[in-house]
Design an enzyme around this catalytic site. Structure first.
Site, PDB file in Angstrom:
ATOM      1  N   TYR A 152       0.744  -1.299   0.413  1.00 51.48           N
ATOM      2  CA  TYR A 152      -0.311   0.210   0.091  1.00 51.48           C
ATOM      3  C   TYR A 152       0.993   1.539   0.024  1.00 51.48           C
ATOM      4  CZ  TYR A 152      -4.378  -2.136   1.202  1.00 51.48           C
ATOM      5  OH  TYR A 152      -5.722  -2.808   0.306  1.00 51.48           O
ATOM      6  N   LYS A 178       2.975 -14.946   3.301  1.00 55.21           N
ATOM      7  CA  LYS A 178       2.797 -15.766   2.002  1.00 55.21           C
ATOM      8  C   LYS A 178       4.612 -16.033   2.281  1.00 55.21           C
ATOM      9  CE  LYS A 178       1.628 -18.427  -0.600  1.00 55.21           C
ATOM     10  NZ  LYS A 178       0.723 -19.650  -0.687  1.00 55.21           N
ATOM     11  N   ASP A 212      -3.292 -18.430   2.702  1.00 55.43           N
ATOM     12  CA  ASP A 212      -3.418 -19.096   1.592  1.00 55.43           C
ATOM     13  C   ASP A 212      -4.522 -20.341   2.481  1.00 55.43           C
ATOM     14  OD1 ASP A 212      -1.904 -20.198   2.370  1.00 55.43           O
ATOM     15  OD2 ASP A 212      -1.652 -21.297   0.085  1.00 55.43           O
ATOM     16  N   ASP A 245      -7.022  -6.896   4.211  1.00 57.66           N
ATOM     17  CA  ASP A 245      -8.034  -6.057   3.281  1.00 57.66           C
ATOM     18  C   ASP A 245      -8.801  -7.310   3.462  1.00 57.66           C
ATOM     19  OD1 ASP A 245      -9.486  -4.356   2.349  1.00 57.66           O
ATOM     20  OD2 ASP A 245      -7.887  -4.825   0.187  1.00 57.66           O
ATOM     21  N   ASP A 287     -12.584  -8.415   4.930  1.00 55.26           N
ATOM     22  CA  ASP A 287     -13.865  -8.490   4.147  1.00 55.26           C
ATOM     23  C   ASP A 287     -13.983 -10.398   4.159  1.00 55.26           C
ATOM     24  OD1 ASP A 287     -13.360  -6.442   3.162  1.00 55.26           O
ATOM     25  OD2 ASP A 287     -14.494  -6.928   1.133  1.00 55.26           O
TER      26      ASP A 287
END
Ligand code: NAD
Ligand code: IPM
Ligand code: MN
Length: 361
Positions: free
Chosen positions: A145, A196, A229, A253, A257
């Site tokens: 970001y 990751k 994942d 982020d 959600d």
């Protein structure tokens, strides 16, 4: 600007409703905040800012110069709606205002609690409220970001786009330590760090190395590492495994959600963009939702629960708890908007919460 002759015990709140349903839900949250604090020793003083797409399209203003210094000097907290408008290509104003404030105010914690308020709201089979209660601690100032990178031969068949993933020792360590301290302060037993690092062998290798370095400082907390994942899969399979999840900006982020949906959807999900001890910004997890804007159907509860996080940040725990109690009651009694099973409009759902609170404040 706030008037200088404010009573001593008052908190100065900057209100940035923004775009679309941000405006509708923030209007309700402010009414509810007023009701919850009307009789309290500490009064809230609200100042509105019209920053958003309309203003940007009118005169080019997104985040005005001096805004950051003004918030630090004149305000205790910021209540934010949402930004994003299809009329602004690339949503430049949203990047300037929201990502700008997160970065320039160094709001390095994005705290996103996920709590199932009513068993009926989860899409998971055989899961109850006790199974879905965790907090995503999202790094909020770094990662993908930061906005560095660039184009090469843009618009040609050979074009290249580079988006840089910035991870600093200071930034990664402070958010991981925050997650452990957050857990400890609330008697939560488990922290899961997710990255990751098997594929992102530089940036996320740093995340994993720091995690291994610092976890020993928190022997009272069970610490666990999952690749993102696998974490996404485990969150759906059995969310009861998690108390606190700490992760990078982008994964936080996405996971917030996903988490919101386990607990009834975006309409209910709150967040705080926090720098402990400094002026911080509170907003629902959802966006400006152009598909439902202006129809009086957006759920104001995410903004109300974000306001509760704001009151907590200001040390006003009694009205914060009252806001949460009111939302919980509205869900139980189905006095909500349609997204979570009620049949009220945004304003009518707000009215119900104001009345509930006014009777108890
Ligand atoms: P969104 O969160 O605005 O909407 C996603 C879906 O959830 C839509 O179907 C919407 O109707 C529904 N929804 C969202 N909030 C709701 C509520 N309170 N009540 C009922 N339903 C609700 O995400 P999007 O559609 O991907 O993005 C729309 C715009 O908002 C984009 O410009 C995006 O960049 C921006 N955005 C801003 C923020 C923010 O300001 N913090 C967050 C997310 C997205
Ligand atoms: C959020 C939003 C923002 C983000 C967008 C609007 C840039 O999705 O607050 O979750 O990605 O952080
Ligand atoms: Mn998001």
């Amino acid at each position: 600007m706030p008037e200088p002759e404010l009573p001593q015990k008052s908190k100065r709140i900057a209100v940035i409703p923004g775009d679309g349903i941000g405006v509708e839900v923030t209007r309700e949250a402010v009414r509810i905040l007023r009701a919850a604090t009307s009789k309290s020793a500490t009064q809230l003083h609200f100042t509105d800012f019209d920053w958003g797409a309309d203003r940007y399209l009118r005169d080019g203003t997104s985040l005005p110069g001096g805004a950051v210094e003004m918030f630090r000097r004149d305000f205790d907290a910021i209540l934010f709606g949402a930004v994003g408008d299809p009329r602004v290509p690339g949503n430049q104003h949203a990047a300037d205002i929201l990502l700008g404030l997160r970065s320039k105010l160094d709001l390095y914690v994005n705290l996103r609690p996920v709590e199932l308020l009513d068993d009926a709201l989860t899409p998971l089979r055989d899961r109850a409220a006790k199974d879905v209660r965790f907090t995503v601690v999202r790094e909020n100032t770094e990662g993908l970001y930061v906005g560095t990178g660039g184009h090469f031969q843009r618009g040609t068949p050979h074009e290249v786009a580079i988006q840089e993933d910035v991870n600093t020792r200071r930034g990664v360590e402070r958010i991981q330590r925050y997650a452990f301290e957050f857990a400890r302060a609330r008697n939560l037993r488990r922290v899961c760090m997710s990255d990751k690092s098997n594929a992102l062998t530089f940036g996320h290798e740093l995340w994993l190395r720091i995690f291994k370095e610092i976890r020993g400082d928190y022997p009272d907390i069970e610490s666990r590492h999952l690749y993102v994942d696998a974490l996404a899969m485990e969150l759906v399979r059995d969310p009861s495994q998690f108390d606190v999840i700490v992760t990078c900006n982008l994964f936080g982020d996405i996971l917030s959600d996903l988490g919101s949906q386990l607990a009834g959807g975006l309409g209910l999900a709150p967040s705080g963009n926090i720098h402990p001890g400094q002026v911080s910004l509170f907003e629902p997890v959802h966006g400006s939702a152009p598909n439902i804007a202006g129809k009086n159907i957006a759920n104001p509860a995410g903004s109300v629960l974000s306001s509760a996080l704001m009151l907590d940040h200001l040390g006003l725990h009694a009205p914060a708890n009252l806001l949460r109690e009111a939302v919980r009651a509205s869900v139980k009694e189905k006095k909500t908007t349609r997204d979570i099973g009620g049949n009220l409009g945004t304003k009518e759902a707000g009215d119900w919460l104001v009345e509930y609170i006014a009777a108890r404040a």
